[in-house]
Design an enzyme around this catalytic site. Structure first.
Site, PDB file in Angstrom:
ATOM      1  N   ASN C 109      38.041  45.188  37.712  1.00 43.36           N
ATOM      2  CA  ASN C 109      39.084  45.150  38.887  1.00 43.36           C
ATOM      3  C   ASN C 109      38.335  44.633  40.201  1.00 43.36           C
ATOM      4  OD1 ASN C 109      40.385  46.572  36.961  1.00 43.36           O
ATOM      5  ND2 ASN C 109      39.906  48.347  37.929  1.00 43.36           N
ATOM      6  N   CYS C 110      37.386  43.760  39.902  1.00 41.62           N
ATOM      7  CA  CYS C 110      36.762  43.421  41.392  1.00 41.62           C
ATOM      8  C   CYS C 110      37.249  41.605  41.292  1.00 41.62           C
ATOM      9  CB  CYS C 110      35.484  43.647  41.371  1.00 41.62           C
ATOM     10  SG  CYS C 110      34.951  44.719  42.305  1.00 41.62           S
ATOM     11  N   ILE C 111      37.488  41.212  42.435  1.00 40.99           N
ATOM     12  CA  ILE C 111      37.610  39.903  42.549  1.00 40.99           C
ATOM     13  C   ILE C 111      36.253  39.060  42.041  1.00 40.99           C
ATOM     14  CG2 ILE C 111      38.328  37.827  43.786  1.00 40.99           C
ATOM     15  CD1 ILE C 111      40.372  39.976  45.398  1.00 40.99           C
TER      16      ILE C 111
END
Lengths: 136, 99, 111
Positions: C109-111
């Site tokens: 869930n990290c860009i």
């Protein structure tokens, strides 16, 4: 609260501000299949990206909130511990069906995560309130 | 906001239909697809529960799934084809698929 | 997959440079991982790394940026729990880099 925005373009930021609200209905028991994990992953991902979302625990999904679960020997990611992170991920709108709890002899006051119990009429009002809904 | 609830599991031995009826709003509709059309089996308990809710024009079933299973929706659900399914999805504010 | 040499020990890393086995972590390992990133660990770094390990103990997952900030603000106060401070410490990608140095898995869930 100050929120970190990644350095992305203003149009993308606009999309985030305009984001539609999403209700995730999680109705699978925690350890037997992928449904509960998938619902949680959607909630965590949405929360990390600041989407307005809520989670409703319904049917066997309320077993996810059973206190004192010890899944250590199951060789699975610890869903019960991961669920506790929802408020840290900005997901504070947590609801649980009081009928589903009562059917299973569970008490809203003794859950592993603070979720607001809703009666049947409140359930349909809840679904109504969100722009989108996904049931897993 | 109106919701179209889409079901695809048989109501026998599964409580999706029952739970869907619990949170169904007054302007919401139900579409039965796949094995969910077995809910219309004459003389069955799910059919009785559906009739009790008096959904009238808010209960739909996919025609090809009805035909394949020899289920007659008469008097309870409206049989629709895929183009009508698409039209329904647009008419309602949101679609909730009971996966 | 690669390995990191720490003193006489060799530690297995995954393809993104995170520890394969969380149990391999030690302060020396953290220093060696930081050196690979051209980073000198200060007490300010350490308090965030300790906090991340605590976060993992509690939730069994690595935080994305937003929960990292929220948790840090909760435990260390808002002057530490903000994106400016954490970005400065961890080269602009605090969730990813700090998780790596703390011996946690790569955050999803990290860009």
């Amino acid at each position: 609260m100050k929120r970190h925005r990644s350095p992305i373009g203003s149009s993308a930021l606009g999309a985030i501000e305009m984001a539609k609200s999403l209700l995730i209905i999680s109705r699978q028991a925690p350890w037997s299949g992928p449904g509960a994990r998938e619902a949680l992953d959607i909630a965590l991902a949405g929360g990390a990206f600041d989407l307005p979302l809520g989670v409703l625990f319904l049917d066997d999904g309320v077993f996810q909130l059973q206190a004192a679960q010890q899944p250590g020997q199951l060789q699975q990611k610890n869903l019960a511990a991961n669920l506790q992170a929802l408020p840290m991920f900005g997901v504070d709108e947590l609801f649980v069906s009081s009928v589903s709890l009562a059917e299973r002899g569970m008490d809203a006051g003794n859950l592993s995560l603070a979720a607001q119990p809703l009666d049947e009429a409140e359930l349909s009002a809840l679904v109504d309130r969100y722009d989108q809904v996904i049931t897993l | 906001m109106t919701t179209l609830h889409v079901l695809s599991h048989s109501p026998f031995g599964d409580n999706r239909l029952a739970s869907c009826l619990r949170l169904l709003g007054n302007a919401d509709a139900v579409l039965l697809t796949g094995d969910a059309v077995y809910a219309l089996q004459p003389g069955s308990e799910p059919r009785r529960q559906l009739s009790e809710r008096r959904l009238a024009t808010r209960l739909f079933a996919l025609e090809e799934d009805l035909q394949a299973r020899a289920i007659d929706p008469a008097g309870l659900a409206l049989a629709i084809d895929y183009p009508a399914f698409v039209e329904l999805s647009i008419r309602f504010d949101k679609v909730n698929s009971w996966l | 997959m690669s390995t990191l040499t720490v003193g006489s020990r060799s530690v297995a890393l995954d393809k993104d440079g995170y520890l394969q086995d969380l149990g391999d972590w030690s302060r020396d390992v953290a220093h060696a991982l930081a050196a690979q990133e051209d980073l000198e660990l200060s007490p300010e770094h350490w308090e965030v790394l300790e906090l991340l390990r605590q976060f993992y103990q509690e939730f069994q997952l690595s935080p994305a940026t937003r929960p990292l900030i929220k948790y840090t603000a909760l435990k260390l106060g808002p002057e530490k729990g903000n994106s400016l401070h954490l970005n400065r410490l961890f080269k602009g990608t605090p969730a990813k880099l700090a998780a790596k140095l703390a011996g946690l898995p790569k955050p999803t869930n990290c860009i």
